[in-house]
Scaffold this motif. Structure first.
Motif, PDB file in Angstrom:
ATOM      1  N   GLN A  11      68.273  41.814  47.980  1.00  0.00           N
ATOM      2  CA  GLN A  11      68.912  41.957  46.668  1.00  0.00           C
ATOM      3  C   GLN A  11      70.272  42.668  46.780  1.00  0.00           C
ATOM      4  N   ALA A  12      70.312  43.768  47.525  1.00  0.00           N
ATOM      5  CA  ALA A  12      71.560  44.534  47.623  1.00  0.00           C
ATOM      6  C   ALA A  12      72.581  43.821  48.505  1.00  0.00           C
ATOM      7  N   GLY A  13      72.125  43.274  49.635  1.00  0.00           N
ATOM      8  CA  GLY A  13      73.048  42.589  50.548  1.00  0.00           C
ATOM      9  C   GLY A  13      73.757  41.441  49.870  1.00  0.00           C
ATOM     10  N   GLY A  33      70.195  38.453  57.910  1.00  0.00           N
ATOM     11  CA  GLY A  33      68.865  38.798  57.408  1.00  0.00           C
ATOM     12  C   GLY A  33      67.792  38.416  58.399  1.00  0.00           C
ATOM     13  N   GLU A  34      66.798  39.291  58.542  1.00  0.00           N
ATOM     14  CA  GLU A  34      65.754  39.009  59.539  1.00  0.00           C
ATOM     15  C   GLU A  34      64.738  37.995  59.026  1.00  0.00           C
ATOM     16  N   GLU A  35      64.629  37.846  57.708  1.00  0.00           N
ATOM     17  CA  GLU A  35      63.621  36.929  57.175  1.00  0.00           C
ATOM     18  C   GLU A  35      64.102  35.480  57.289  1.00  0.00           C
ATOM     19  N   ALA A  36      63.159  34.563  57.132  1.00  0.00           N
ATOM     20  CA  ALA A  36      63.500  33.141  57.254  1.00  0.00           C
ATOM     21  C   ALA A  36      64.078  32.590  55.950  1.00  0.00           C
ATOM     22  N   GLN A  41      64.469  37.340  45.048  1.00  0.00           N
ATOM     23  CA  GLN A  41      64.022  38.460  44.227  1.00  0.00           C
ATOM     24  C   GLN A  41      62.573  38.796  44.571  1.00  0.00           C
ATOM     25  N   ARG A  42      62.276  40.087  44.711  1.00  0.00           N
ATOM     26  CA  ARG A  42      60.920  40.497  45.077  1.00  0.00           C
ATOM     27  C   ARG A  42      59.991  40.726  43.882  1.00  0.00           C
ATOM     28  N   PRO A  43      60.497  41.139  42.713  1.00  0.00           N
ATOM     29  CA  PRO A  43      59.554  41.452  41.629  1.00  0.00           C
ATOM     30  C   PRO A  43      58.498  40.375  41.354  1.00  0.00           C
ATOM     31  N   SER A  46      54.677  40.235  43.062  1.00  0.00           N
ATOM     32  CA  SER A  46      53.441  40.866  42.577  1.00  0.00           C
ATOM     33  C   SER A  46      53.150  40.418  41.143  1.00  0.00           C
ATOM     34  N   LYS A  47      53.879  39.401  40.691  1.00  0.00           N
ATOM     35  CA  LYS A  47      53.687  38.929  39.308  1.00  0.00           C
ATOM     36  C   LYS A  47      53.476  37.408  39.351  1.00  0.00           C
ATOM     37  N   LYS A  48      54.420  36.640  38.790  1.00  0.00           N
ATOM     38  CA  LYS A  48      54.180  35.197  38.623  1.00  0.00           C
ATOM     39  C   LYS A  48      54.047  34.413  39.926  1.00  0.00           C
ATOM     40  N   LEU A 127      52.437  44.054  50.461  1.00  0.00           N
ATOM     41  CA  LEU A 127      53.091  43.099  49.571  1.00  0.00           C
ATOM     42  C   LEU A 127      54.570  43.456  49.462  1.00  0.00           C
ATOM     43  N   ARG A 128      55.362  42.852  50.364  1.00  0.00           N
ATOM     44  CA  ARG A 128      56.798  43.134  50.335  1.00  0.00           C
ATOM     45  C   ARG A 128      57.623  41.846  50.345  1.00  0.00           C
ATOM     46  N   GLY A 129      57.104  40.827  51.058  1.00  0.00           N
ATOM     47  CA  GLY A 129      57.910  39.617  51.218  1.00  0.00           C
ATOM     48  C   GLY A 129      57.147  38.342  50.905  1.00  0.00           C
ATOM     49  N   GLY A 274      71.288  50.353  48.224  1.00  0.00           N
ATOM     50  CA  GLY A 274      69.973  49.813  47.872  1.00  0.00           C
ATOM     51  C   GLY A 274      68.836  50.742  48.299  1.00  0.00           C
ATOM     52  N   ASP A 275      67.653  50.163  48.450  1.00  0.00           N
ATOM     53  CA  ASP A 275      66.435  50.935  48.768  1.00  0.00           C
ATOM     54  C   ASP A 275      66.577  51.827  50.000  1.00  0.00           C
ATOM     55  N   CYS A 276      67.435  51.427  50.943  1.00  0.00           N
ATOM     56  CA  CYS A 276      67.499  52.149  52.232  1.00  0.00           C
ATOM     57  C   CYS A 276      68.367  53.398  52.172  1.00  0.00           C
ATOM     58  N   SER A 290      64.692  49.966  43.076  1.00  0.00           N
ATOM     59  CA  SER A 290      64.659  49.063  41.917  1.00  0.00           C
ATOM     60  C   SER A 290      65.750  48.015  42.050  1.00  0.00           C
ATOM     61  N   VAL A 291      65.565  46.938  41.317  1.00  0.00           N
ATOM     62  CA  VAL A 291      66.554  45.866  41.287  1.00  0.00           C
ATOM     63  C   VAL A 291      67.869  46.386  40.709  1.00  0.00           C
ATOM     64  N   GLN A 292      67.773  47.118  39.613  1.00  0.00           N
ATOM     65  CA  GLN A 292      68.983  47.675  38.984  1.00  0.00           C
ATOM     66  C   GLN A 292      69.798  48.460  40.003  1.00  0.00           C
ATOM     67  N   PHE A 318      63.955  50.039  34.924  1.00  0.00           N
ATOM     68  CA  PHE A 318      62.922  49.408  35.748  1.00  0.00           C
ATOM     69  C   PHE A 318      61.963  48.706  34.806  1.00  0.00           C
ATOM     70  N   TRP A 319      61.217  47.769  35.315  1.00  0.00           N
ATOM     71  CA  TRP A 319      60.177  47.169  34.477  1.00  0.00           C
ATOM     72  C   TRP A 319      58.948  46.856  35.311  1.00  0.00           C
ATOM     73  N   SER A 320      57.834  46.649  34.625  1.00  0.00           N
ATOM     74  CA  SER A 320      56.608  46.218  35.290  1.00  0.00           C
ATOM     75  C   SER A 320      55.853  45.325  34.305  1.00  0.00           C
TER      76      SER A 320
HETATM   77  P1  FAD Z   1      65.327  44.309  50.068  1.00  0.00           P
HETATM   78  O1  FAD Z   1      65.323  43.402  48.892  1.00  0.00           O
HETATM   79  O2  FAD Z   1      64.014  44.719  50.639  1.00  0.00           O
HETATM   80  O3  FAD Z   1      66.195  43.613  51.202  1.00  0.00           O
HETATM   81  C1  FAD Z   1      66.352  44.164  52.480  1.00  0.00           C
HETATM   82  C2  FAD Z   1      66.391  43.036  53.492  1.00  0.00           C
HETATM   83  O4  FAD Z   1      66.889  43.536  54.722  1.00  0.00           O
HETATM   84  C3  FAD Z   1      65.035  42.447  53.780  1.00  0.00           C
HETATM   85  O5  FAD Z   1      65.075  41.051  53.691  1.00  0.00           O
HETATM   86  C4  FAD Z   1      64.762  42.887  55.222  1.00  0.00           C
HETATM   87  O6  FAD Z   1      63.963  41.965  55.927  1.00  0.00           O
HETATM   88  C5  FAD Z   1      66.181  42.936  55.773  1.00  0.00           C
HETATM   89  N1  FAD Z   1      66.326  43.750  56.986  1.00  0.00           N
HETATM   90  C6  FAD Z   1      65.811  44.985  57.230  1.00  0.00           C
HETATM   91  N2  FAD Z   1      66.174  45.417  58.449  1.00  0.00           N
HETATM   92  C7  FAD Z   1      66.927  44.434  59.007  1.00  0.00           C
HETATM   93  C8  FAD Z   1      67.578  44.294  60.253  1.00  0.00           C
HETATM   94  N3  FAD Z   1      67.544  45.244  61.186  1.00  0.00           N
HETATM   95  N4  FAD Z   1      68.270  43.149  60.491  1.00  0.00           N
HETATM   96  C9  FAD Z   1      68.330  42.164  59.572  1.00  0.00           C
HETATM   97  N5  FAD Z   1      67.718  42.250  58.359  1.00  0.00           N
HETATM   98  C10 FAD Z   1      67.031  43.377  58.077  1.00  0.00           C
HETATM   99  N6  FAD Z   1      62.062  46.461  41.190  1.00  0.00           N
HETATM  100  C11 FAD Z   1      62.271  46.444  39.849  1.00  0.00           C
HETATM  101  O7  FAD Z   1      63.325  46.925  39.395  1.00  0.00           O
HETATM  102  N7  FAD Z   1      61.344  45.907  38.990  1.00  0.00           N
HETATM  103  C12 FAD Z   1      60.179  45.361  39.442  1.00  0.00           C
HETATM  104  O8  FAD Z   1      59.361  44.889  38.655  1.00  0.00           O
HETATM  105  C13 FAD Z   1      59.946  45.347  40.855  1.00  0.00           C
HETATM  106  N8  FAD Z   1      58.835  44.779  41.367  1.00  0.00           N
HETATM  107  C14 FAD Z   1      58.685  44.702  42.717  1.00  0.00           C
HETATM  108  C15 FAD Z   1      57.559  44.049  43.243  1.00  0.00           C
HETATM  109  C16 FAD Z   1      57.379  43.953  44.619  1.00  0.00           C
HETATM  110  C17 FAD Z   1      56.184  43.232  45.165  1.00  0.00           C
HETATM  111  C18 FAD Z   1      58.324  44.540  45.503  1.00  0.00           C
HETATM  112  C19 FAD Z   1      58.135  44.466  46.993  1.00  0.00           C
HETATM  113  C20 FAD Z   1      59.428  45.192  45.003  1.00  0.00           C
HETATM  114  C21 FAD Z   1      59.620  45.276  43.611  1.00  0.00           C
HETATM  115  N9  FAD Z   1      60.738  45.913  43.065  1.00  0.00           N
HETATM  116  C22 FAD Z   1      60.930  45.923  41.703  1.00  0.00           C
HETATM  117  C23 FAD Z   1      61.686  46.622  43.936  1.00  0.00           C
HETATM  118  C24 FAD Z   1      62.897  45.764  44.261  1.00  0.00           C
HETATM  119  O9  FAD Z   1      62.515  44.470  44.622  1.00  0.00           O
HETATM  120  C25 FAD Z   1      63.662  46.451  45.392  1.00  0.00           C
HETATM  121  O10 FAD Z   1      64.066  47.720  44.948  1.00  0.00           O
HETATM  122  C26 FAD Z   1      64.865  45.632  45.840  1.00  0.00           C
HETATM  123  O11 FAD Z   1      64.473  44.415  46.402  1.00  0.00           O
HETATM  124  C27 FAD Z   1      65.696  46.418  46.841  1.00  0.00           C
HETATM  125  O12 FAD Z   1      66.738  45.627  47.325  1.00  0.00           O
HETATM  126  P2  FAD Z   1      67.335  45.892  48.787  1.00  0.00           P
HETATM  127  O13 FAD Z   1      68.322  44.823  49.009  1.00  0.00           O
HETATM  128  O14 FAD Z   1      67.705  47.307  48.903  1.00  0.00           O
HETATM  129  O15 FAD Z   1      66.097  45.665  49.760  1.00  0.00           O
END
Ligand code: FAD
Length: 401
Positions: A11-13, A33-36, A41-43, A46-48, A127-129, A274-276, A290-292, A318-320
């Motif tokens: 989301q942040a990238g 990105g390491e994923e395929a 969007q991750r929300p 755990s929902k739809k 439950l992350r991906g 972002g989250d990190c 959070s997404v926001q 945030f929402w749930s």
């Molecule tokens: P991510 O979206 O996790 O992206 C990080 C990416 O970096 C991942 O794809 C990861 O594989 C990749 N990566 C990590 N290390 C490396 C590396 N060394 N090399 C290459 N790639 C790498 N937020 C809300 O606001 N509302 C919600 O209702 C909500 N529900 C959620 C439900 C679930 C199941 C989950 C898991 C999260 C939920 N969130 C929700 C949280 C929200 O999705 C995250 O806060 C958001 O995705 C964070 O974005 P990000 O880009 O920081 O991290």
């Protein structure tokens, strides 16, 4: 010119890369990105999407054409293993890429149960991906016995979806109550009732002693001595920020990759969002999940990479979604000492307003978008309604004030 390299295509990238282009950056831009999967969007996981009501393509944040059209070099399956800060290069697999500026948007990793208590047994999931949902999908069938470990938002959402799909759900929370880290007892009580009405066997103050089974999980022994038969387990016990790459490169980590208010790490060529990432806030440091936050933090950093000097000042929301209830949260409730409950207009709608002293700091609104919007406006304006009269106050009057 090596340009900008972004590690983490979530989301942040994506928000960062898109903002750089929208703000007129024309240099080389690589998103690794390491994923395929392309950024998604991750929300809904755990929902739809978990419920099978949303097609995979609908998760993707942008169409596949977007990346070519915006000259964003998206590399999937590219796990960056090392940063050479002196040479300004990153390595993934056999490839090495040079950067002028590097942004880490690596997200967070779900905590797992230790192998010593059966955390490595088959059919035990986090439950992350997308891959996690794909792996549990064959077991997510009516009548299957699911144990959810952890009563935070992800655990509760997974339990709601599973109950809706006809699974027999037990949810255990080792703390005294669900949502202990994130919400007041009033909000926890609302969702406790909701889950029990939907036949979830919700047990608070109940830890997990160990999971039992030969190769795959068959039962769970709980801390109170009882045993529950299970076909699958979802572990929702929180996440840790994905900081290994930064740490190995010698960057400071304090509950996330430590950045200044502009998103810059201790290395002036490396940023994080972002989250990190954790950033200065109210005399301490804050890290949000959070997404926001992922979007707004990343967009703020993108502008700073292009020469702006915008400190990041989050306005968290945030929402749930659980069953038919949409919970909307605004503000941060850290340090609250009083909660005022308001009934909404519709059956079952309610809101909980958090105060620190007489200062209004956050709201949880359940199926009450009017209360939520009013509260957001008050929070943005730094205004506090009178907590003594809030329960009976008219929303229109509050908004006008
Ligand atoms: P991510 O979206 O996790 O992206 C990080 C990416 O970096 C991942 O794809 C990861 O594989 C990749 N990566 C990590 N290390 C490396 C590396 N060394 N090399 C290459 N790639 C790498 N937020 C809300 O606001 N509302 C919600 O209702 C909500 N529900 C959620 C439900 C679930 C199941 C989950 C898991 C999260 C939920 N969130 C929700 C949280 C929200 O999705 C995250 O806060 C958001 O995705 C964070 O974005 P990000 O880009 O920081 O991290």
């Amino acid at each position: 010119m090596s340009g900008i390299v972004v590690v983490g295509a979530g989301q942040a990238g994506l928000a960062l890369a898109a903002k750089l282009r929208a703000e007129g950056y024309h240099g080389p831009l690589k998103l690794l990105g390491e994923e395929a999967w392309p950024p998604y969007q991750r929300p809904p996981l755990s929902k739809k999407f978990l419920l099978g009501e949303l097609a995979r393509e609908r998760l993707y944040l942008r169409s596949r054409d977007f990346y070519g059209e915006h000259d964003i070099d998206l590399r999937l399956g590219a796990r960056v293993e090392a940063i050479d800060r002196r040479a300004k290069k990153v390595r993934f697999g056999d490839e090495v890429l040079a950067y002028d500026r590097l942004v880490l948007t690596t997200g967070a990793c779900p905590r797992r149960l230790p192998a010593t208590i059966g955390g490595d047994l088959g059919n035990v999931f986090t439950l992350r991906g997308i891959d996690d949902v794909d792996a549990m999908a064959p077991l997510f069938v009516p009548g299957a016995r699911l144990l959810v470990v952890g009563g935070g938002y992800i655990g509760l959402e997974a339990a709601a979806v599973a109950a809706r799909a006809g699974l027999k759900v037990t949810l255990i929370e080792s703390g005294p109550r669900i949502l202990g880290r994130v919400a007041a007892e009033e909000t926890a009580g609302y969702f406790r009732t909701l889950h029990r009405e939907n036949d979830v066997d919700l047990r608070e103050g109940t830890g997990l002693r160990r999971l039992l089974g030969d190769n795959t999980v068959e039962a769970a022994e709980l801390a109170d001595g009882t045993t529950v038969s299970v076909d699958l387990v979802i572990v929702g016990i929180g996440v840790t920020p994905a900081t290994t790459l930064a740490e190995t490169a010698g960057l400071p980590v304090e509950n996330g990759i430590a950045t200044d208010a502009f998103g810059q790490t201790a290395d002036p060529s490396i940023f994080a969002a972002g989250d990190c990432a954790s950033f200065p806030y109210a005399g301490g440091r804050l890290r949000l999940e959070s997404v926001q936050n992922a979007i707004e933090h990343a967009e703020c950093v993108a502008k700073n990479l292009l020469g702006a000097e915008n400190p990041y000042r989050p306005e968290p929301w945030f929402w749930s979604d659980q069953y038919e209830v949409k919970l909307q949260i605004a503000g941060l409730n850290t340090g609250y000492d009083r909660v005022v409950a308001r009934k909404g207009e519709r059956e079952g709608s309610a809101s909980h307003w958090y105060f620190a002293g007489r200062r209004f700091i956050a709201i949880d609104a359940m199926n009450d978008p009017r209360a939520y919007m009013t509260a957001r406006r008050l929070l943005a304006a730094g205004a506090s309604p009178d907590p003594d009269h809030l329960a009976a106050a008219d929303l229109k009057t509050l908004a006008a004030a």
